[in-house]
Design a protein around this motif. Structure first.
Motif, PDB file in Angstrom:
ATOM      1  N   THR A   1       4.059 -13.264  -3.224  1.00 48.62           N
ATOM      2  CA  THR A   1       3.079 -13.359  -4.308  1.00 48.62           C
ATOM      3  C   THR A   1       2.148 -14.569  -4.206  1.00 48.62           C
ATOM      4  O   THR A   1       1.351 -14.804  -5.106  1.00 48.62           O
ATOM      5  N   SER A   2       2.267 -15.348  -3.133  1.00 46.16           N
ATOM      6  CA  SER A   2       1.338 -16.463  -2.919  1.00 46.16           C
ATOM      7  C   SER A   2      -0.002 -15.915  -2.443  1.00 46.16           C
ATOM      8  O   SER A   2      -0.105 -14.756  -2.025  1.00 46.16           O
ATOM      9  N   ALA A   3      -1.034 -16.740  -2.495  1.00 43.02           N
ATOM     10  CA  ALA A   3      -2.369 -16.302  -2.088  1.00 43.02           C
ATOM     11  C   ALA A   3      -2.431 -15.989  -0.595  1.00 43.02           C
ATOM     12  O   ALA A   3      -3.230 -15.161  -0.155  1.00 43.02           O
ATOM     13  N   ARG A   4      -1.570 -16.667   0.188  1.00 45.24           N
ATOM     14  CA  ARG A   4      -1.520 -16.458   1.638  1.00 45.24           C
ATOM     15  C   ARG A   4      -0.081 -16.278   2.082  1.00 45.24           C
ATOM     16  O   ARG A   4       0.853 -16.569   1.338  1.00 45.24           O
ATOM     17  N   ARG A   5       0.097 -15.839   3.318  1.00 50.66           N
ATOM     18  CA  ARG A   5       1.441 -15.687   3.872  1.00 50.66           C
ATOM     19  C   ARG A   5       2.142 -17.044   3.909  1.00 50.66           C
ATOM     20  O   ARG A   5       1.500 -18.080   4.055  1.00 50.66           O
ATOM     21  N   LEU A   6       3.453 -17.010   3.786  1.00 51.88           N
ATOM     22  CA  LEU A   6       4.228 -18.234   3.768  1.00 51.88           C
ATOM     23  C   LEU A   6       4.604 -18.642   5.192  1.00 51.88           C
ATOM     24  O   LEU A   6       4.887 -17.777   6.039  1.00 51.88           O
ATOM     25  N   PRO A   7       4.631 -19.934   5.458  1.00 51.21           N
ATOM     26  CA  PRO A   7       5.002 -20.397   6.801  1.00 51.21           C
ATOM     27  C   PRO A   7       6.434 -20.003   7.144  1.00 51.21           C
ATOM     28  O   PRO A   7       7.350 -20.150   6.339  1.00 51.21           O
TER      29      PRO A   7
ATOM     30  N   ALA B   1      -1.957 -10.285  -1.927  1.00 51.31           N
ATOM     31  CA  ALA B   1      -3.410 -10.468  -1.979  1.00 51.31           C
ATOM     32  C   ALA B   1      -4.130  -9.822  -0.803  1.00 51.31           C
ATOM     33  O   ALA B   1      -5.337  -9.569  -0.872  1.00 51.31           O
ATOM     34  N   GLU B   2      -3.413  -9.522   0.275  1.00 49.99           N
ATOM     35  CA  GLU B   2      -4.034  -8.833   1.411  1.00 49.99           C
ATOM     36  C   GLU B   2      -4.357  -7.385   1.046  1.00 49.99           C
ATOM     37  O   GLU B   2      -5.245  -6.765   1.640  1.00 49.99           O
ATOM     38  N   THR B   3      -3.611  -6.862   0.084  1.00 41.42           N
ATOM     39  CA  THR B   3      -3.874  -5.499  -0.404  1.00 41.42           C
ATOM     40  C   THR B   3      -4.728  -5.531  -1.665  1.00 41.42           C
ATOM     41  O   THR B   3      -5.649  -4.720  -1.822  1.00 41.42           O
ATOM     42  N   TYR B   4      -4.420  -6.483  -2.547  1.00 43.15           N
ATOM     43  CA  TYR B   4      -5.165  -6.621  -3.805  1.00 43.15           C
ATOM     44  C   TYR B   4      -5.742  -8.042  -3.875  1.00 43.15           C
ATOM     45  O   TYR B   4      -5.081  -8.969  -4.360  1.00 43.15           O
ATOM     46  N   PRO B   5      -6.960  -8.225  -3.345  1.00 40.69           N
ATOM     47  CA  PRO B   5      -7.571  -9.560  -3.291  1.00 40.69           C
ATOM     48  C   PRO B   5      -7.580 -10.253  -4.660  1.00 40.69           C
ATOM     49  O   PRO B   5      -7.856  -9.624  -5.680  1.00 40.69           O
ATOM     50  N   GLY B   6      -7.248 -11.529  -4.638  1.00 36.34           N
ATOM     51  CA  GLY B   6      -7.237 -12.306  -5.866  1.00 36.34           C
ATOM     52  C   GLY B   6      -5.888 -12.358  -6.542  1.00 36.34           C
ATOM     53  O   GLY B   6      -5.672 -13.148  -7.464  1.00 36.34           O
ATOM     54  N   TYR B   7      -4.942 -11.537  -6.068  1.00 37.87           N
ATOM     55  CA  TYR B   7      -3.606 -11.537  -6.667  1.00 37.87           C
ATOM     56  C   TYR B   7      -2.874 -12.822  -6.304  1.00 37.87           C
ATOM     57  O   TYR B   7      -2.837 -13.232  -5.150  1.00 37.87           O
ATOM     58  N   GLU B   8      -2.263 -13.433  -7.301  1.00 38.06           N
ATOM     59  CA  GLU B   8      -1.388 -14.580  -7.076  1.00 38.06           C
ATOM     60  C   GLU B   8      -0.505 -14.760  -8.304  1.00 38.06           C
ATOM     61  O   GLU B   8      -0.986 -14.705  -9.433  1.00 38.06           O
TER      62      GLU B   8
ATOM     63  N   GLY C   1       5.577  -8.518 -11.318  1.00 35.61           N
ATOM     64  CA  GLY C   1       5.718  -7.094 -11.010  1.00 35.61           C
ATOM     65  C   GLY C   1       4.752  -6.239 -11.806  1.00 35.61           C
ATOM     66  O   GLY C   1       4.168  -5.277 -11.279  1.00 35.61           O
ATOM     67  N   GLU C   2       4.561  -6.590 -13.066  1.00 34.68           N
ATOM     68  CA  GLU C   2       3.606  -5.840 -13.886  1.00 34.68           C
ATOM     69  C   GLU C   2       2.181  -6.015 -13.360  1.00 34.68           C
ATOM     70  O   GLU C   2       1.351  -5.106 -13.454  1.00 34.68           O
ATOM     71  N   MET C   3       1.897  -7.207 -12.799  1.00 29.59           N
ATOM     72  CA  MET C   3       0.579  -7.438 -12.195  1.00 29.59           C
ATOM     73  C   MET C   3       0.359  -6.507 -11.001  1.00 29.59           C
ATOM     74  O   MET C   3      -0.722  -5.937 -10.828  1.00 29.59           O
ATOM     75  N   VAL C   4       1.385  -6.359 -10.164  1.00 32.05           N
ATOM     76  CA  VAL C   4       1.287  -5.451  -9.014  1.00 32.05           C
ATOM     77  C   VAL C   4       1.128  -4.017  -9.501  1.00 32.05           C
ATOM     78  O   VAL C   4       0.289  -3.245  -8.996  1.00 32.05           O
ATOM     79  N   ASN C   5       1.933  -3.653 -10.469  1.00 29.88           N
ATOM     80  CA  ASN C   5       1.896  -2.308 -11.038  1.00 29.88           C
ATOM     81  C   ASN C   5       0.486  -1.977 -11.543  1.00 29.88           C
ATOM     82  O   ASN C   5      -0.060  -0.898 -11.276  1.00 29.88           O
ATOM     83  N   LYS C   6      -0.099  -2.935 -12.241  1.00 26.53           N
ATOM     84  CA  LYS C   6      -1.432  -2.727 -12.805  1.00 26.53           C
ATOM     85  C   LYS C   6      -2.510  -2.741 -11.731  1.00 26.53           C
ATOM     86  O   LYS C   6      -3.436  -1.920 -11.747  1.00 26.53           O
TER      87      LYS C   6
ATOM     88  N   ALA D   1       0.838  -1.206   0.000  1.00 25.64           N
ATOM     89  CA  ALA D   1       0.000   0.000   0.000  1.00 25.64           C
ATOM     90  C   ALA D   1       0.873   1.256   0.000  1.00 25.64           C
ATOM     91  O   ALA D   1       0.566   2.240  -0.696  1.00 25.64           O
ATOM     92  N   ASP D   2       1.986   1.228   0.752  1.00 23.60           N
ATOM     93  CA  ASP D   2       2.935   2.349   0.745  1.00 23.60           C
ATOM     94  C   ASP D   2       3.511   2.562  -0.656  1.00 23.60           C
ATOM     95  O   ASP D   2       3.675   3.692  -1.114  1.00 23.60           O
ATOM     96  N   LEU D   3       3.830   1.444  -1.296  1.00 22.07           N
ATOM     97  CA  LEU D   3       4.387   1.515  -2.650  1.00 22.07           C
ATOM     98  C   LEU D   3       3.426   2.216  -3.589  1.00 22.07           C
ATOM     99  O   LEU D   3       3.831   3.097  -4.363  1.00 22.07           O
ATOM    100  N   ALA D   4       2.156   1.845  -3.509  1.00 21.79           N
ATOM    101  CA  ALA D   4       1.155   2.460  -4.385  1.00 21.79           C
ATOM    102  C   ALA D   4       1.009   3.952  -4.094  1.00 21.79           C
ATOM    103  O   ALA D   4       0.974   4.782  -5.018  1.00 21.79           O
TER     104      ALA D   4
END
Length: 325
Positions: free
Chosen positions: A228-234, A242-249, A172-177, A144-147
């Motif tokens: 970039t996984s759907a959930r946090r990594l162990p 995805a916590e900022t942009y739901p559905g991102y993976e 990265g382009e997915m995040v950018n978009k 969110a800070d990045l955006a």
């Protein structure tokens, strides 16, 4: 004397028994010689290291050598085309990273192989999420800070992409978009160069596999702001994008893929042995250390997973307007 219909039933039963006997014979006989494992990456690269870990265990299980055949270059085309053109007899298998299986056919005009008709998934090794990182001195502490920072400084923030049209580049382009950030993308020839650009302050952000960036995060030189996984990594306290942009993976992965037409009994054997190996504590721990999280899929599930990932990459490439070169 048997009627014609009874004779047909007897003949059908005999054919079924013969087919079953042939299948069992093949299952027991394979492999009767060394198996070649094509790896579309250079010796020492992460896919090669993981392939050798798995290959060593498969050799022990099969009682035959598993010979790693590195075929690097051109987005994996030399290796993938060699795999696709190999005899479907179970003696050539491929250790295939996500990008070579699903991105290369989309971004090269002549990839020289067709994953839909010439290749088939046999087993999934695991998934390999990516990490977003900025300089530790940066004021950016989250996606969110990045955006917000990007929008407040239009055209001034840049994304160091480790290789054009690679999975990290597309991620990265997915995040950018997703955040309409307007980041300026600078493609590098290899991940280390992109990391160096961020470490030196010449780039705002880079994305790469978790192990390649985590060492710099632990040393205090980089700050991880997302995975970039759907959930946090162990074991890694970093938010998922995805916590900022739901559905991102956007995940990397590795599969054992064989030439289409490889006998099903051989494919089933490969699948069972790979699943047993990746579920073992020794191998799963080693893979985790390399940022790979094992998953044990059936043959059908492995093929379904490949199809889903392929469709996702097709949508992404189309959305980004990437043209095959």
């Amino acid at each position: 004397m048997p009627t014609p219909s009874k004779r047909r039933l007897v003949q059908a039963a005999l054919l079924s028994l013969l087919a079953l006997a042939g299948t069992n014979t093949l299952a027991q006989a394979w492999p009767s010689k060394p198996v070649r494992m094509i790896v579309p990456a250079g010796a020492g690269a992460a896919p090669d290291v993981i392939a050798r870990i798995v290959g060593e265990k498969l050799a022990a299980a099969w009682g035959q050598g598993v010979v790693v055949d590195n075929r690097p270059g051109a987005g994996g085309i030399p290796g993938m085309s060699a795999l696709a053109k190999s005899a479907p007899d179970g003696y050539t298998i491929g250790f295939v990273p996500a990008a070579m299986g699903t991105i290369t056919p989309l971004v090269f005009k002549n990839p020289q192989f067709n994953p839909d008709t010439e290749l088939s998934s046999a087993a999934t090794i695991g998934i390999s999420p990516l990490m977003l990182a900025v300089p530790a001195s940066s004021n950016i502490h989250s996606v969110a800070d990045l955006a917000r920072t990007a929008k407040a400084n239009p055209g001034k923030l840049n994304f160091a992409a480790p290789q054009l049209n690679s999975l990290p580049h597309l991620a990265g382009e997915m995040v950018n978009k997703a955040g309409t950030m307007g980041l300026f993308t600078v493609p590098f020839r290899a991940p280390p160069e992109a990391v160096t650009a961020v470490l030196s302050g010449d780039a705002t952000l880079t994305i790469d596999g978790v192990p390649g960036l985590l060492q710099h995060v632990k040393s205090g030189r980089l700050r991880a702001i997302g995975v970039t996984s759907a959930r946090r990594l162990p074991g890694i306290d970093v938010p998922a994008v995805a916590e900022t942009y739901p559905g991102y993976e956007a995940i990397g992965w590795f599969q054992i893929i064989v030439p289409a037409g490889t006998p099903q009994v051989v494919v089933d054997r490969i699948n069972a042995d790979v699943n047993r190996i990746t579920a073992s504590p020794e191998v799963s721990t080693r893979l985790n250390e390399m940022g790979v999280y094992p998953r044990q899929d059936s043959v059908a599930a492995a093929r379904s997973f490949f199809d889903e990932q392929q469709k996702a990459m097709k949508r992404l490439v189309a959305d980004l307007g990437i043209q095959a070169q």
